[in-house]
Scaffold this active site. Structure first.
Site, short mmCIF file in Angstrom:
data_model
loop_
_atom_site.label_atom_id
_atom_site.label_comp_id
_atom_site.label_asym_id
_atom_site.label_seq_id
_atom_site.Cartn_x
_atom_site.Cartn_y
_atom_site.Cartn_z
N ASP A 1 47.01 10.72 25.48
CA ASP A 1 46.53 12.09 25.49
C ASP A 1 45.48 12.20 24.38
O ASP A 1 45.40 11.34 23.50
CB ASP A 1 47.72 13.03 25.24
CG ASP A 1 47.29 14.47 25.10
OD1 ASP A 1 46.59 14.97 25.99
OD2 ASP A 1 47.64 15.10 24.08
N ASP B 1 51.84 14.21 22.82
CA ASP B 1 52.39 15.04 21.76
C ASP B 1 53.16 16.26 22.24
O ASP B 1 53.62 17.05 21.41
CB ASP B 1 51.24 15.54 20.86
CG ASP B 1 50.35 16.55 21.59
OD1 ASP B 1 49.83 16.21 22.67
OD2 ASP B 1 50.18 17.67 21.08
N ASP C 1 43.92 15.71 22.78
CA ASP C 1 44.12 16.80 21.82
C ASP C 1 45.55 16.81 21.29
O ASP C 1 46.50 16.88 22.06
CB ASP C 1 43.82 18.15 22.49
CG ASP C 1 42.38 18.23 23.00
OD1 ASP C 1 41.47 17.97 22.21
OD2 ASP C 1 42.20 18.54 24.19
#
Length: 235
Positions: free
Chosen positions: A16, A172, A18
């Site tokens: 991922d 995240d 961001d």
């Protein structure tokens, strides 16, 4: 120079973007506050933006400006602002360059799998100075389902020439965890990103507090996978 992945690559790592590789909340906050200034609306706080990022652009706009937003027009305006912003390499989380270099030296194929619009993500990653570490960048585009739908992950795997059982997703948030489950990927959760709920409740095969540990962790996970496959073959 970053070495090219070998045909006998150890496996594939999907990241991922961001909240995983980069703390992009400052960039997002600047973009939202430019829109706020144009509207005469109050500015948003970066702490709020960090809660919204993993939910996507529409959620950020609703958080900043309430429900009276134009989903298409406001998103286009926000994306146009982001396109014109310069990426700041200091927003990368500590250890990203060293970690990516180590993974490539070990023969891993690497990709970014993000809900950010693909053309924006490609330019952003280049501005951060990490584009050379990735074989593939897959992001949002008209007609594409976004994470947690597995489409983007499947696209990245196909372009890498990798199978789900040899790949790991590093992310995240709850959305990344759900994506990994939907795509049949093992999941490593970074603990310093943008979860929008209780991080302890997010299912993961492993948790990562620092990128220093990731090369060893994925090697260990890959070795464990190979051992299980060998045991299955003997059985």
């Amino acid at each position: 120079m970053v070495p090219n992945p070998s045909p006998n690559s150890t496996g594939a790592i999907l990241f991922d973007l961001d909240g995983t590789l980069v703390d992009s909340a400052p960039t997002m906050t600047r973009g939202l506050n430019e829109m706020a200034r144009r509207r005469g609306a109050p500015p948003v706080e970066i702490a709020s933006v960090r809660r919204w990022v993993s939910l996507g652009g529409e959620a950020m706009l609703r958080g900043a400006f309430g429900m009276q937003t134009d989903p298409i027009g406001d998103l286009d305006q926000f994306r146009d602002i982001l396109r014109r912003q310069r990426a700041d390499p200091t927003d990368l989380y500590p250890g990203v360059h060293a970690m990516l270099t180590a993974l490539r030296k070990r023969g891993y194929r690497t990709a970014i799998c993000t809900n950010k619009r693909e053309e924006i993500a490609v330019a952003y990653v280049a501005g951060l100075g990490i584009a050379a570490y990735f074989d593939v960048i897959v992001g949002g585009a008209p007609g594409r389902e976004l994470k947690p739908d597995p489409l983007l992950a499947h696209m990245a795997l196909k372009q890498l020439g990798a199978q789900a059982d040899e790949a790991i997703l590093v992310g995240d948030s709850e959305i990344d965890a759900d994506t990994a489950i939907a795509a049949g990927l093992r999941f490593v959760l970074v603990t310093f990103g943008y979860p929008h709920g209780n991080i302890d409740a997010i299912p993961a095969d492993a948790r990562l507090n620092s990128f220093d540990a990731l090369p060893f962790l994925v090697s260990s996970m890959s070795a464990h996978r190979c051992t299980r496959q060998a045991e299955g073959t003997r059985g």
